[in-house]
Design an enzyme around this catalytic site. Sequence first.
Site, mmCIF file in Angstrom:
data_model
loop_
_atom_site.group_PDB
_atom_site.id
_atom_site.type_symbol
_atom_site.label_atom_id
_atom_site.label_comp_id
_atom_site.label_asym_id
_atom_site.label_seq_id
_atom_site.Cartn_x
_atom_site.Cartn_y
_atom_site.Cartn_z
ATOM 1 N N ASP A 132 53.811 14.282 -45.436
ATOM 2 C CA ASP A 132 52.616 14.514 -44.628
ATOM 3 C C ASP A 132 51.851 15.744 -45.115
ATOM 4 O OD1 ASP A 132 54.898 15.985 -43.777
ATOM 5 O OD2 ASP A 132 53.833 16.592 -41.966
ATOM 6 N N ASP A 133 50.548 15.753 -44.841
ATOM 7 C CA ASP A 133 49.685 16.910 -45.095
ATOM 8 C C ASP A 133 49.755 17.383 -46.543
ATOM 9 O OD1 ASP A 133 49.266 16.647 -42.396
ATOM 10 O OD2 ASP A 133 50.508 18.347 -41.826
ATOM 11 N N TYR A 177 49.844 8.903 -41.905
ATOM 12 C CA TYR A 177 50.780 8.773 -40.779
ATOM 13 C C TYR A 177 50.107 8.480 -39.449
ATOM 14 C CZ TYR A 177 49.532 13.773 -40.346
ATOM 15 O OH TYR A 177 48.865 14.968 -40.247
#
Length: 700
Positions: A132-133, A177
Amino acid sequence: MSKPGSAKGRPHTGTRRFISGVVEGFYGRPWTMEQRTELFKREQKWGLNTYLYAPKDDYKHRMYWRDLYSAEEAEQLIALISAAKQHDVEFVYAISPGLDITFSNPKEVAALKRKLGQVRQFGCRSFSLLFDDIETEMCAADKQAFSSFAHAQVAITNAVYQHLGDPETFLFCPTDYCAAFCTPNVSQSLYLHTVGEKLLPGIDILWTGPKVVSHKISVESIEEVSSVLRRAPVIWDNIHANDYDPQRLFLGPFKDRPTELISKLGGVLTNPNCEFHPNFVAIHTLATWCKATTDGGQRDVEMDDEEQDPCYSPQKALTLALTDWLQEFMSTDQPGGPCRPAARFKKESSEEEPMQTDMGESSYVPGAGENPLYTAEPLTLDDLKLLSDLFYLPYEYGPTARTMLQELDWLKNHSWAATAETDKTAEWRSRAQQFDDMCKAVVQMFNRLSNAPNRRILYDLYNYICDIKSGVGLARAYVKTLGGQAQPSAQLLNDDPEPWGFRGGLSGELQRMLPCHGNRDLFRHPPMTAVYSIRLYCPEDKLEVQRIFKEMQSAGEGKVPLMMQPPLICDGLSAGEISPSPQCALVLEDEIGMCGYALALIDAKPAAAKIQRALGDSVFKDFPSLVTIQVLPRVTDPSPAKRMIGRLLSSIRSSGSRGMFCELRQSDRRMLDFYTKLGFFKPIQPAGLPPDIIAMGTSL
């Protein structure tokens, strides 16, 4: 594509338990080992079963993911994993290599396996890979080896999963996500389709819902993503996360996720507030939600109007949580544990809190006429309900907070009724008193929280409750000023206020300069930040009114000089040549000084005759009164001018007048727009009106 529970995906029912618990996945200072151990106790007590270790600011979890843990760090993790097992909590170790991993390099894959292998030696049996990110652009080497970013992530995840011996719990967090990240949407996302098709079926996939912080998560949205992923997702829920805004804390219940989702998910993990102790409510209410049933078990038949879930009531869950939390507030020991026997000084904990002294009985007895001893009022359940209302959820305030905003907005917009005796004066004063009582309750809550025995909880809350107490105090002083009960507060109308009288900081100033600032306030029509005061005109105001009149004349002068244009009837009022009628003149002030005025004549006929304006008797029969209003350009909020008009309308109506009118030059687009948007002034066309002059009237 197979649905959740088919041969290609493992259902969460049967031999696998529903994953429920907490993810420590926020940005900021990680929780202490002591706090995490306390979390395991709570999870066991409330029926939750999982803890996902993923603090973004643990260097060896994310930034330096390749580095092995030192002997001292290993000792701490071993103890933590052991503590989780003792309390029947599954410890899931997450690693986040996506910042700089080269997927096609075998040495990188070996480093990842080596790191997770070390953690497995600590006793950990459940793992998670998070992507993520991170940036979605692959390096040149990976572009040669993989056809897409999804293929690269899936390949390394499957390899690690098999290397670890197909763990019972293995979680994968995709880069896309949530639905908002999917291109062009969930059902057509090539990235998600690749993940769903290629990722081994024993691996669960984390999902935050429609957005990163999802207001609501519907059954339909989960069915859609489950179809694409070929398995039921595990929700990583950010509804109580506050790492994106240091001024916000969320103490409302877990809500807007129907319990029908339970049978369609692999689990739910809450990623809550950065501060440990205030998460009592978030975790407690999640546990209540997880116990709900949709298969004929116990149902909640007493629901609020807004609560449509027959198996779960957020408000009842909140009350249960706050009732239990109150007991922890009253404990002088670690939350959740028994109270220590009284001692002169408390032993400092591993959290390095300042020394606290016992609140023993004082031997001092005040004499006659002396101040009585200060007695701290005990914290109540109502105090905690108020606290939760003020710090509720990202997309809504609690009932009391909503009421306070609505009442302040109403009191501000009807402030003309505060001092003049009108049909709304009694209502204004009554509502002002109710608002004052709500403000008093906030101050009382602050005082009681400040004196609660459990200082650890207080320290996590203190900055937030200080901030809300300050804001409420300013609003309370403002309402008293509107009602004429006090002089304008130095903090409200002052060129040089104390720093606690305004919200400072570069971030706040930058945001206030942006054109969209405030358009996502939860209260859609909040009071403006500038403060204005309306009062009756007095003879000493004549020069300032003339100054504003001349300034606005100069600003509106076009190609034709004003001296060559026909005069307006109201010019004599503004220039001070004609006195306004009694109780029919108001001035507007801000922190700089006078910034507007509103003047009226109950009988405008003599003023019209003075400038030889023959409008006809029928006009003065229907609209006998005249009004003029001007505000300086620095007054960007239209509501003060509307309030002045409202107060004049009330005064003129009480005189028995049937209607009033105004005259405007056609070039004065600003005031034409103002009267038009009021809605009740309509154009009239009396005989004898000079060209380029517009008249508008309203019946009373």
